[in-house]
Design a protein around this motif. Structure first.
Motif, PDB file in Angstrom:
ATOM      1  N   ARG A 141       0.946  -1.179   0.058  1.00 10.19           N
ATOM      2  CA  ARG A 141       0.390  -0.171   0.171  1.00 10.19           C
ATOM      3  C   ARG A 141       0.593   1.425  -0.082  1.00 10.19           C
ATOM      4  O   ARG A 141       0.465   2.582  -1.298  1.00 10.19           O
ATOM      5  N   GLN A 142       1.522   1.504   0.689  1.00  7.17           N
ATOM      6  CA  GLN A 142       2.624   2.633   1.115  1.00  7.17           C
ATOM      7  C   GLN A 142       2.889   2.458  -0.388  1.00  7.17           C
ATOM      8  O   GLN A 142       3.583   3.510  -1.261  1.00  7.17           O
ATOM      9  N   ALA A 143       3.827   1.352  -0.786  1.00  4.46           N
ATOM     10  CA  ALA A 143       4.367   1.603  -2.332  1.00  4.46           C
ATOM     11  C   ALA A 143       3.428   2.420  -3.424  1.00  4.46           C
ATOM     12  O   ALA A 143       4.201   3.431  -4.335  1.00  4.46           O
ATOM     13  N   VAL A 144       2.686   1.747  -3.339  1.00  6.80           N
ATOM     14  CA  VAL A 144       1.071   2.063  -4.348  1.00  6.80           C
ATOM     15  C   VAL A 144       1.376   3.586  -3.885  1.00  6.80           C
ATOM     16  O   VAL A 144       0.931   4.798  -4.482  1.00  6.80           O
ATOM     17  N   LYS A 145       1.242   3.699  -3.107  1.00  5.97           N
ATOM     18  CA  LYS A 145       0.640   5.874  -2.570  1.00  5.97           C
ATOM     19  C   LYS A 145       1.875   6.516  -2.840  1.00  5.97           C
ATOM     20  O   LYS A 145       1.300   7.233  -2.596  1.00  5.97           O
TER      21      LYS A 145
END
Length: 339
Positions: A141-145
Motif C-alpha cells: 500500500r505504501q509503495a502504491v501510495k
C-alpha cells in the motif's frame, strides 16, 4: 457515536473496505472509496484500467459486499474459511487465487503472529482480504501510495510476493543478529540464554518456512497454463519473485542449523557443569567418609570403647582421622590425574 462506528467497522468503512486504488487513469494510482469502486465496477471496463480493493474480514459486511457487487469464484470464498495453509497461487475460473501467509505488523517472534491474506486476481479487478493488519500488504500500500509503477493486476501480486520476501529477509536478519549475540556471549562464558528460548525461536522459523514458502506444484501448474490475459512479462516476473523466495528460505534453513548447534553447545556445557558439580560432591563425600565411620564407631553406647580413659585419646582420634582423610584425598587426586 464516532467511536462506536469505529469499533464496529474495525478500521474499515461500513462495507468493510480498508482501502481502494484505481490504476491506469493517471500516472499515479488514485484512491477510491466503496461508492466509487461500485460505480467503476458497473461501468464498461477499460482494458488499461484496473482497481485494487482491500477488505477487512473482521467486519462481517466485507464478505456480503463482495458477494453482492463483485463476480468472484466460489473457490475464493471457500479459501476464506480454510484457515492458515501454505502460501500458494492457483487458477480458478480464469482468475488467480492467492493465499499468502504473512506476519503481523507488530511481529514479536511468536508463532501466533502469523496470519493469512487472501487475494483474487482478475484482468481488471484485484480483491484482497485479511483479518488482522499484515506487514507485506502494508508495504505494498505504501509503495502504491508513493507512486510505484504498477501496469497490471499480476504485477501487483508479484510486488506483494516480493514485499513478503523482503519482510522475511528482515526477520532473518533480526534472528541472525540475535544468534550472533548469543554466540558471542557463549564464547565469552557469559551466556544466560536458556535452551528453551532458542527452541522457541527455532520453532518460529520452522513455522515461517512452512507457511510462507510458496507451493511449487501449484505455481508450476500456473506458469505452464496461465490465463490468456496474463502477459509473458508478468509470468517471468512471477517466476523471478518465487526464485527470490528460495534464496531467503535457504538462508532460513542455515539459520535453523546454527540455532540447533547452539542448543547442542549449551546442552554440552550444562552437562559439563553438572559433571563438575557431581565430581566435587563425590570428593567431599569421600573425604568425609573416614570421620563419619570413626565417629559412628566411637559414638556407640557400648562398653570397651578404646581410649575412653586416655587423657590424649581425643587428639589420637583426630590424628587418625586426619591421616585417613589425607590418604583418601591423595587417592582421589591420583585417580583424577590418571583419568
Amino acid at each position: 457515536m464516532a467511536m462506536q462506528s469505529a469499533e464496529v467497522t474495525y478500521g474499515s468503512d461500513p462495507s468493510g473496505l480498508v482501502w481502494g486504488f484505481l490504476f491506469g487513469r493517471s500516472a499515479q494510482a488514485l484512491t477510491i472509496d466503496a461508492a466509487a469502486a461500485l460505480a467503476w465496477l458497473q461501468q464498461p471496463r477499460d482494458g488499461k484500467q484496473f482497481i485494487w480493493l482491500h477488505f477487512n474480514l473482521s467486519n462481517t459486511a466485507s464478505e456480503k459486499w463482495m458477494k453482492a457487487n463483485v463476480s468472484l469464484p466460489e473457490e475464493f470464498y471457500e479459501t476464506l474459511h480454510q484457515g492458515s495453509r501454505s502460501t500458494r497461487i492457483e487458477l480458478a475460473e480464469n482468475t488467480l487465487i492467492a493465499v499468502v501467509n504473512d506476519v503481523l505488523r507488530n511481529f514479536s517472534f511468536e508463532a501466533s503472529d502469523i496470519s493469512t491474506l487472501w487475494v483474487n486476481v482478475a484482468q481488471n479487478v484485484v480483491i484482497s482480504a485479511r483479518r488482522t493488519p499484515l506487514q507485506s500488504i502494508e508495504r505494498l500500500r505504501q509503495a502504491v501510495k508513493h507512486g510505484a509503477p504498477i501496469r497490471s493486476t499480476v504485477e501487483l501480486v508479484t510486488h506483494l510476493l516480493r514485499d513478503q520476501a523482503d519482510v522475511l529477509v528482515n526477520i532473518v536478519r533480526d534472528v541472525a543478529a540475535r544468534v550472533d549475540e548469543i554466540e558471542d556471549k557463549l564464547l565469552a562464558g557469559r551466556l544466560r540464554t536458556k535452551r528453551e528460548d532458542l527452541g522457541s525461536l527455532r520453532r518460529v522459523l520452522v513455522r515461517l518456512q512452512r507457511l510462507l514458502a510458496p507451493e511449487p506444484a501449484a505455481l508450476f501448474r500456473l506458469l505452464q497454463r496461465p490465463p490468456i490475459w496474463v502477459a509473458e512479462l508478468d509470468r517471468q516476473e512471477l517466476r523471478e519473485s518465487t526464485e527470490e523466495f528460495s534464496v531467503v528460505l535457504s538462508d532460513m534453513s542455515s539459520l535453523q542449523e546454527r540455532i540447533k548447534l547452539l542448543q547442542e553447545e549449551i546442552a554440552a556445557r550444562v552437562n559439563e557443569e553438572n559433571g563438575r558439580s557431581l565430581f566435587v560432591l563425590t570428593i567431599v563425600t569421600v573425604l568425609a567418609l573416614p570421620i563419619n565411620i570413626i565417629a559412628g564407631l566411637l559414638g556407640m553406647n557400648v562398653g570397651g570403647i578404646p581410649l575412653a580413659q586416655d587423657p590424649f585419646g581425643f587428639w589420637t582420634i583426630v590424628a587418625i582421622v586426619a591421616t585417613f582423610t589425607v590418604v583418601a584425598g591423595w587417592f582421589v587426586v591420583r585417580i583424577q590425574k590418571n583419568s
